[in-house]
Every structure is written in structure tokens, then in C-alpha cells.
Design a protein around this motif. Structure first.
Motif, PDB file in Angstrom:
ATOM      1  N   GLN A 126       0.811  -1.215   0.000  1.00  0.00           N
ATOM      2  CA  GLN A 126       0.000   0.000   0.000  1.00  0.00           C
ATOM      3  C   GLN A 126       0.848   1.270   0.000  1.00  0.00           C
ATOM      4  O   GLN A 126       0.421   2.295  -0.504  1.00  0.00           O
ATOM      5  N   THR A 127       2.054   1.195   0.560  1.00  0.00           N
ATOM      6  CA  THR A 127       2.904   2.381   0.593  1.00  0.00           C
ATOM      7  C   THR A 127       3.628   2.594  -0.732  1.00  0.00           C
ATOM      8  O   THR A 127       4.256   3.615  -0.932  1.00  0.00           O
ATOM      9  N   LEU A 128       3.566   1.625  -1.621  1.00  0.00           N
ATOM     10  CA  LEU A 128       4.284   1.702  -2.888  1.00  0.00           C
ATOM     11  C   LEU A 128       3.349   2.220  -3.976  1.00  0.00           C
ATOM     12  O   LEU A 128       2.955   1.501  -4.874  1.00  0.00           O
ATOM     13  N   THR A 129       2.947   3.453  -3.888  1.00  0.00           N
ATOM     14  CA  THR A 129       2.005   4.003  -4.862  1.00  0.00           C
ATOM     15  C   THR A 129       2.711   4.974  -5.788  1.00  0.00           C
ATOM     16  O   THR A 129       3.715   5.595  -5.437  1.00  0.00           O
ATOM     17  N   GLN A 130       2.200   5.074  -6.976  1.00  0.00           N
ATOM     18  CA  GLN A 130       2.723   6.055  -7.922  1.00  0.00           C
ATOM     19  C   GLN A 130       2.213   7.439  -7.520  1.00  0.00           C
ATOM     20  O   GLN A 130       1.238   7.549  -6.778  1.00  0.00           O
ATOM     21  N   PRO A 131       2.847   8.499  -8.013  1.00  0.00           N
ATOM     22  CA  PRO A 131       2.376   9.842  -7.670  1.00  0.00           C
ATOM     23  C   PRO A 131       0.909  10.071  -8.012  1.00  0.00           C
ATOM     24  O   PRO A 131       0.243  10.851  -7.366  1.00  0.00           O
ATOM     25  N   THR A 132       0.376   9.365  -9.016  1.00  0.00           N
ATOM     26  CA  THR A 132      -1.023   9.548  -9.363  1.00  0.00           C
ATOM     27  C   THR A 132      -1.941   8.886  -8.354  1.00  0.00           C
ATOM     28  O   THR A 132      -3.135   9.112  -8.378  1.00  0.00           O
ATOM     29  N   GLY A 133      -1.390   8.032  -7.476  1.00  0.00           N
ATOM     30  CA  GLY A 133      -2.171   7.480  -6.396  1.00  0.00           C
ATOM     31  C   GLY A 133      -2.685   6.073  -6.604  1.00  0.00           C
ATOM     32  O   GLY A 133      -3.309   5.534  -5.715  1.00  0.00           O
ATOM     33  N   TYR A 134      -2.440   5.457  -7.744  1.00  0.00           N
ATOM     34  CA  TYR A 134      -2.956   4.100  -7.865  1.00  0.00           C
ATOM     35  C   TYR A 134      -1.831   3.110  -7.568  1.00  0.00           C
ATOM     36  O   TYR A 134      -0.661   3.410  -7.723  1.00  0.00           O
ATOM     37  N   LEU A 135      -2.221   1.933  -7.115  1.00  0.00           N
ATOM     38  CA  LEU A 135      -1.269   0.915  -6.684  1.00  0.00           C
ATOM     39  C   LEU A 135      -0.655   0.224  -7.902  1.00  0.00           C
ATOM     40  O   LEU A 135      -1.354  -0.350  -8.719  1.00  0.00           O
ATOM     41  N   ASN A 136       0.650   0.321  -8.023  1.00  0.00           N
ATOM     42  CA  ASN A 136       1.371  -0.357  -9.091  1.00  0.00           C
ATOM     43  C   ASN A 136       1.595  -1.805  -8.653  1.00  0.00           C
ATOM     44  O   ASN A 136       1.825  -2.071  -7.484  1.00  0.00           O
ATOM     45  N   SER A 137       1.526  -2.738  -9.583  1.00  0.00           N
ATOM     46  CA  SER A 137       1.687  -4.142  -9.189  1.00  0.00           C
ATOM     47  C   SER A 137       3.169  -4.465  -8.996  1.00  0.00           C
ATOM     48  O   SER A 137       4.026  -3.922  -9.683  1.00  0.00           O
ATOM     49  N   PRO A 138       3.471  -5.373  -8.075  1.00  0.00           N
ATOM     50  CA  PRO A 138       4.858  -5.762  -7.844  1.00  0.00           C
ATOM     51  C   PRO A 138       5.421  -6.519  -9.044  1.00  0.00           C
ATOM     52  O   PRO A 138       4.674  -7.027  -9.872  1.00  0.00           O
ATOM     53  N   MET A 139       6.745  -6.609  -9.095  1.00  0.00           N
ATOM     54  CA  MET A 139       7.425  -7.308 -10.170  1.00  0.00           C
ATOM     55  C   MET A 139       7.783  -8.726  -9.718  1.00  0.00           C
ATOM     56  O   MET A 139       8.188  -8.933  -8.580  1.00  0.00           O
ATOM     57  N   THR A 140       7.620  -9.678 -10.618  1.00  0.00           N
ATOM     58  CA  THR A 140       8.024 -11.055 -10.346  1.00  0.00           C
ATOM     59  C   THR A 140       9.303 -11.329 -11.109  1.00  0.00           C
ATOM     60  O   THR A 140       9.366 -11.135 -12.322  1.00  0.00           O
ATOM     61  N   ARG A 141      10.306 -11.759 -10.380  1.00  0.00           N
ATOM     62  CA  ARG A 141      11.586 -12.134 -10.993  1.00  0.00           C
ATOM     63  C   ARG A 141      11.699 -13.654 -10.938  1.00  0.00           C
ATOM     64  O   ARG A 141      11.499 -14.258  -9.895  1.00  0.00           O
ATOM     65  N   LEU A 142      12.004 -14.224 -12.076  1.00  0.00           N
ATOM     66  CA  LEU A 142      12.105 -15.675 -12.168  1.00  0.00           C
ATOM     67  C   LEU A 142      13.485 -16.041 -12.706  1.00  0.00           C
ATOM     68  O   LEU A 142      13.906 -15.528 -13.745  1.00  0.00           O
ATOM     69  N   VAL A 143      14.164 -16.914 -11.985  1.00  0.00           N
ATOM     70  CA  VAL A 143      15.446 -17.449 -12.440  1.00  0.00           C
ATOM     71  C   VAL A 143      15.261 -18.950 -12.605  1.00  0.00           C
ATOM     72  O   VAL A 143      14.884 -19.649 -11.663  1.00  0.00           O
ATOM     73  N   THR A 144      15.497 -19.431 -13.816  1.00  0.00           N
ATOM     74  CA  THR A 144      15.390 -20.852 -14.126  1.00  0.00           C
ATOM     75  C   THR A 144      16.778 -21.375 -14.451  1.00  0.00           C
ATOM     76  O   THR A 144      17.474 -20.800 -15.295  1.00  0.00           O
TER      77      THR A 144
END
Length: 166
Positions: A126-144
Motif C-alpha cells: 500500500q505504501t508503494l504508490t505512484q504519484p497519481t495514487g494508484y497501486l502499481n503491481s509488484p514485479m516477479t523475478r524468475l530465475v530458471t
């Protein structure tokens, strides 16, 4: 008393010796097969441990990169260095570590926005919001990390959910 009867009861017959040798050889062959399978299982465990170690190193390096980029992986030794520019994901490299098992590993690195099910408690995001105020989705990092030995292909996958880029 018959001397032949006394002689026979004092030793083993040829049939008894052959039966006992057959039983002993079956037992030795079974133990030998168990030993070979134990050695093979140990080799697979060492390969898997090396693969997990490589994937953990990539994720650790990536987390501590000042520019938030996946590391460059040297094809010869699997050594990691900082990327000088933003890579185009997915990035795939084949390398052979200088220590550990003597086989080549293929390391694939990818990063995408998390679109699958996430934890039910997203309060940390919830604290990771863009300046416009909407919640940006987290990034998934995958190492295979994939490898093949004796005609059998194996892979391990490590994922990491990172903070969204703002």
C-alpha cells in the motif's frame, strides 16, 4: 562304524557349497546395485545444489544492483557482473561453473509484472504508490536453471517478488 559316513558328516557337499556361493553372489550383487544407485543419487543432489546456488547468486546480485537490473552471466565461468544497460527480458546464458559439478547449466532470467495470485495481505504494498495514487503491481523475478546429465533434463525455478517500479 563306516569310515565313509564319518567323512561325509564332517564336511560340506559340492551342492551345499554351490548353493551358498549362489546366495552370497546374489547378496553381493544387490549391495553393489544399491551402492551404484547411492552414488548416482549423490551426483543428482550435487547438481541440484549447484543449480540452486547459481539461481540464488543471480537473485541476490539482482536485488543489490543499484540500477535494478539482472546481472550479466559470463558464459565460461558463470561469474556475475553488473549490467551496463537495461536487458531485454528474458535473458538466457549457458555456463559451466569453475567449481562444483563439471556440467553446463542454462540460466534464464525474466522479470514481469505479477499477474497471478498474490498474498491475501497486500498491506505491505500500500505504501508503494505512484504519484497519481494508484497501486502499481509488484514485479516477479524468475530465475530458471536447467541442465542435462546422462540424458536426463532437470530444472529448478526460483522466484522473487520485488517492489514495483515507480
Amino acid at each position: 562304524m563306516n569310515p565313509l559316513t564319518e567323512y561325509r558328516s564332517a564336511g560340506f557337499t559340492l551342492i551345499e557349497i554351490l548353493v551358498s556361493l549362489t546366495i552370497v553372489s546374489i547378496a553381493v550383487l544387490a549391495l553393489g546395485g544399491f551402492g551404484v544407485s547411492s552414488l548416482s543419487s549423490g551426483q543428482v543432489s550435487r547438481e541440484r545444489l549447484t543449480a540452486v546456488h547459481l539461481a540464488e547468486q543471480v537473485l541476490e546480485h539482482w536485488q543489490h544492483d543499484a540500477n535494478d537490473r539482472a546481472p550479466l552471466i559470463a558464459t565460461g565461468t558463470c561469474a556475475l557482473t553488473d549490467a551496463t544497460s537495461a536487458p531485454s527480458y528474458p535473458v538466457t546464458t549457458t555456463c559451466k561453473p569453475s567449481t562444483g559439478v563439471g556440467i553446463a547449466f542454462t540460466i534464464a532470467v525474466n522479470e514481469t509484472q505479477a499477474t497471478g495470485p498474490l498474498s491475501s495481505n497486500l498491506s505491505a504494498y500500500q505504501t508503494l504508490t505512484q504519484p497519481t495514487g494508484y497501486l502499481n503491481s509488484p514485479m516477479t523475478r524468475l530465475v530458471t536453471v536447467s541442465w542435462s546429465n546422462k540424458g536426463v533434463s532437470r530444472s529448478i525455478y526460483l522466484t522473487h517478488i520485488a517492489e514495483p517500479r515507480i
